[in-house]
Design a protein around this motif. Structure first.
Motif, PDB file in Angstrom:
ATOM      1  N   ARG A 182      -6.254  -3.368   5.264  1.00 33.14           N
ATOM      2  CA  ARG A 182      -5.403  -4.543   5.009  1.00 33.14           C
ATOM      3  C   ARG A 182      -6.187  -5.617   4.260  1.00 33.14           C
ATOM      4  O   ARG A 182      -7.351  -5.874   4.553  1.00 33.14           O
ATOM      5  N   THR A 229      -2.209   3.056   7.120  1.00 27.09           N
ATOM      6  CA  THR A 229      -1.458   1.961   6.502  1.00 27.09           C
ATOM      7  C   THR A 229      -2.370   1.215   5.540  1.00 27.09           C
ATOM      8  O   THR A 229      -3.487   0.842   5.897  1.00 27.09           O
ATOM      9  N   GLN A 278      -2.045  -2.268   3.358  1.00 27.39           N
ATOM     10  CA  GLN A 278      -1.167  -3.421   3.270  1.00 27.39           C
ATOM     11  C   GLN A 278      -1.857  -4.540   2.498  1.00 27.39           C
ATOM     12  O   GLN A 278      -3.013  -4.881   2.774  1.00 27.39           O
ATOM     13  N   ASN A 279      -1.137  -5.098   1.514  1.00 29.00           N
ATOM     14  CA  ASN A 279      -1.645  -6.237   0.737  1.00 29.00           C
ATOM     15  C   ASN A 279      -3.011  -5.942   0.116  1.00 29.00           C
ATOM     16  O   ASN A 279      -3.910  -6.793   0.138  1.00 29.00           O
ATOM     17  N   GLY A 309       2.080  -0.826   1.455  1.00 29.37           N
ATOM     18  CA  GLY A 309       3.014  -1.941   1.370  1.00 29.37           C
ATOM     19  C   GLY A 309       2.448  -3.123   0.602  1.00 29.37           C
ATOM     20  O   GLY A 309       1.335  -3.577   0.881  1.00 29.37           O
ATOM     21  N   LYS A 310       3.193  -3.597  -0.378  1.00 36.25           N
ATOM     22  CA  LYS A 310       2.851  -4.800  -1.151  1.00 36.25           C
ATOM     23  C   LYS A 310       1.438  -4.710  -1.724  1.00 36.25           C
ATOM     24  O   LYS A 310       0.646  -5.655  -1.628  1.00 36.25           O
ATOM     25  N   CYS A 311       1.129  -3.591  -2.328  1.00 35.37           N
ATOM     26  CA  CYS A 311      -0.193  -3.358  -2.908  1.00 35.37           C
ATOM     27  C   CYS A 311      -0.100  -3.268  -4.427  1.00 35.37           C
ATOM     28  O   CYS A 311       0.932  -2.879  -4.988  1.00 35.37           O
TER      29      CYS A 311
END
Length: 557
Positions: free
Chosen positions: A75, A99, A101-102, A220-222
């Protein structure tokens, strides 16, 4: 030698032994094959805390325990490379493996992911009722028992070819007779159904005491994440899913049945399935994913799905409409695709203002229940509503759909990949300005390559300027290459739903007629394809190999 390596030596030696000893010899126990415990998250975190921009995980097969339903989380990282060559992460619960994320400019190289226990179990049909509605099943040794079997992704395979025997069946009743036996009652049922005594089955299994979240790998949102040579052998749902990303690259990633010689446990029958659902699924991407030299086989749903969301127009007129949002709504300044309930694609129009306007009301719910779409959306969806002002007045009818052209995966590339032997579609595209080239699709039970928005799922959108070239499609169960557009009223959309589609140099064999079918398209070129006729049933014998209904002046040569 990486910092922290000496402390890992005992675990690494055991892991090395587990990898090199014969996996099916009497001298190797099941626990040896399953790997050794390892705090993978802690190791990565410590290396990053030292300021290392490249983190190298020592080779080995490691059992990893999840925290907050995830086995490994990356993350808020930037300009980092994680090297995991010859590393296998054994997920010990049927919840998320990884995961991201960002993250920005992050590369993950070489990781293999498997599960123990598996997110599915396998067995054999030992008896069938006269109408084939009731299936008596004995589960194989080496697979999870019946206690945590769930009604999810029930599939039936032939015992000789180990390929799918039938289409999916819904299950009305699931009975757990004892630890190794199930009794399933399916929806419908006819003596002409294809399943037989002795066929093999797969069905979902959940074992996550702390609760589970779906999918093996979620990004996600990468921005500019690269997954290189990452292998997945199992997932409780999708393999790779990305949401609201920009320019993700999947290079030589692989999804397949785990080969028996490297399986975690001795099993009475080799694995039939890789993942429970989709292999590569992209939603709301700014620049669509780049899939290069990837593989996806034997999963429980589509190989590729690149899409965005449609949002429903409840009411309004002129330049202002009340919109029911599916997921994250578009932004002010976005250009919208506008698709009327009758299937007419209007000129794209910019959003100038968005104001929150409560939630779906009872009148809208009543209309929603009458739509031709997924039952879950019709009955359980609780969307928020917004009052949306457009740059220009447009003639949108009630329950038309709109989608942001910024967030559907435009600019994607699917090249030199191998997909197939799955229950549904090979490559499903709902984006624009992209290319599908040099791929092989074999044994998918539905369309090999499908370009289509889906009102049924509210998945956007229609496509502009696509190239589908030099692909090989063999023995797919549906139309090999299909471009479709169904309106909200269920009818075929007029020409102009899709624009600028080129289909060239593809080789098709063993699929039913027509082998190429394109509808609702302006600016269509179909040329230089190599088609070997195959008739699935006598009723199809009079159909041509190429059909172009509702297309404006198509060029076919």
């Amino acid at each position: 030698m990486p910092s922290g390596f000496p402390a890992l030596l005992p675990s690494l030696l055991l892991a090395a032994l587990a990898l090199v000893l014969p996996l099916r010899g009497d001298s190797v126990t099941s626990s040896d094959r399953a790997g050794v415990p390892f705090d993978l998250q802690g190791f990565v975190n410590r290396e990053l805390a030292k300021g290392n921009r490249t983190v190298t995980i020592p080779p080995g097969r490691y059992r990893v325990t999840p925290k907050n339903h995830q086995h490994l989380v990356l993350r808020d990282l930037a300009d980092v490379t994680i090297v995991a060559l010859d590393v296998e992460m054994v997920c010990t619960e049927t919840t998320r493996a990884l995961t991201l994320q960002n993250c920005r400019n992050v590369t993950l190289r070489g990781l293999t992911i498997d599960y123990d226990p598996l997110p599915f179990t396998q067995g054999r049909i030992t008896a069938l009722s006269a109408d084939k509605r009731v299936h008596e099943i004995e589960l194989f040794e080496g697979y999870p028992g019946s206690a945590k079997v769930v009604n999810f992704k029930y599939e039936i395979f032939r015992s000789d070819t180990r390929t799918l025997r039938t289409h999916d069946y819904g299950i009305e009743k699931l009975e757990k007779v004892d630890d190794r036996h199930l009794r399933l009652t399916k929806s419908g049922g006819r003596t002409s159904d294809l399943e037989q005594i002795g066929d093999l089955i797969v069905i979902g299994h959940e074992d996550a005491p702390g609760g589970q979240i779906p999918h093996a790998v979620e990004i996600g949102k990468c921005f500019n994440v690269r997954l290189e040579d990452v292998t997945l052998y199992a997932s409780n749902c999708f393999g790779f899913i990305e949401t609201e990303c920009d320019a993700t690259t999947y290079l030589r990633c692989r999804i397949d049945r785990c080969p028996p010689e490297r399986d975690l446990r001795a099993r009475a029958s080799d694995r039939l399935r890789s993942l429970n659902a989709d292999a590569y699924h992209s939603k709301h991407a700014v620049k669509g994913p780049q899939l290069l030299g990837c593989v996806a086989r034997f999963m429980g749903d589509d190989a590729v799905n690149i899409c965005g969301d449609y949002h429903l127009v409840a009411e309004g007129s002129g330049d202002t409409y009340r919109v029911l949002a599916k997921g994250t709504l578009f932004k002010e300044g976005d250009l919208l695709e506008l698709f009327t309930h009758e299937g007419l694609r209007l000129a794209d129009t910019k959003v100038v203002k968005i104001v929150a306007d409560g939630e779906i009301n009872e009148s809208e719910r009543e209309t929603l229940l009458k739509q031709e779409m997924d039952q879950g959306l019709r009955t359980k969806w609780k969307p928020k509503a917004y009052r949306v002002t457009l740059e220009h007045a447009v003639p949108l009818t009630p329950f038309s759909v709109v989608a942001s052209t910024r967030a559907v995966g435009n600019g994607f590339l699917v090249k030199d990949c191998q997909f197939g032997w799955n229950r549904s579609r090979g490559i499903l595209i709902k984006a624009s300005e992209g290319e599908v080239s040099g791929n092989t699709v074999e044994g998918s039970r539905m369309a090999g390559i499908l370009v289509a928005p889906e009102y049924w799922w509210l998945e956007a959108g229609s496509s502009n300027h696509l190239v589908i070239k030099d692909n090989t499609l063999r023995d797919v169960g549906g139309t090999a290459i299909s471009v479709e557009a169904r309106a909200g009223n269920g009818k075929t959309a007029p020409s102009g739903a899709h624009n600028g589609i080129t289909i060239s140099g593809n080789t098709v064999s063993g699929s039913p007629l027509p082998q190429i079918r394109v509808e609702s398209t302006a600016g269509l070129v179909v040329e230089g394809n190599h088609l070997t006729p195959f008739v699935a049933a006598p009723a199809a014998s009079g159909r041509p190999s190429i059909e172009t209904p509702n297309c404006e002046k198509p060029v076919v040569r």
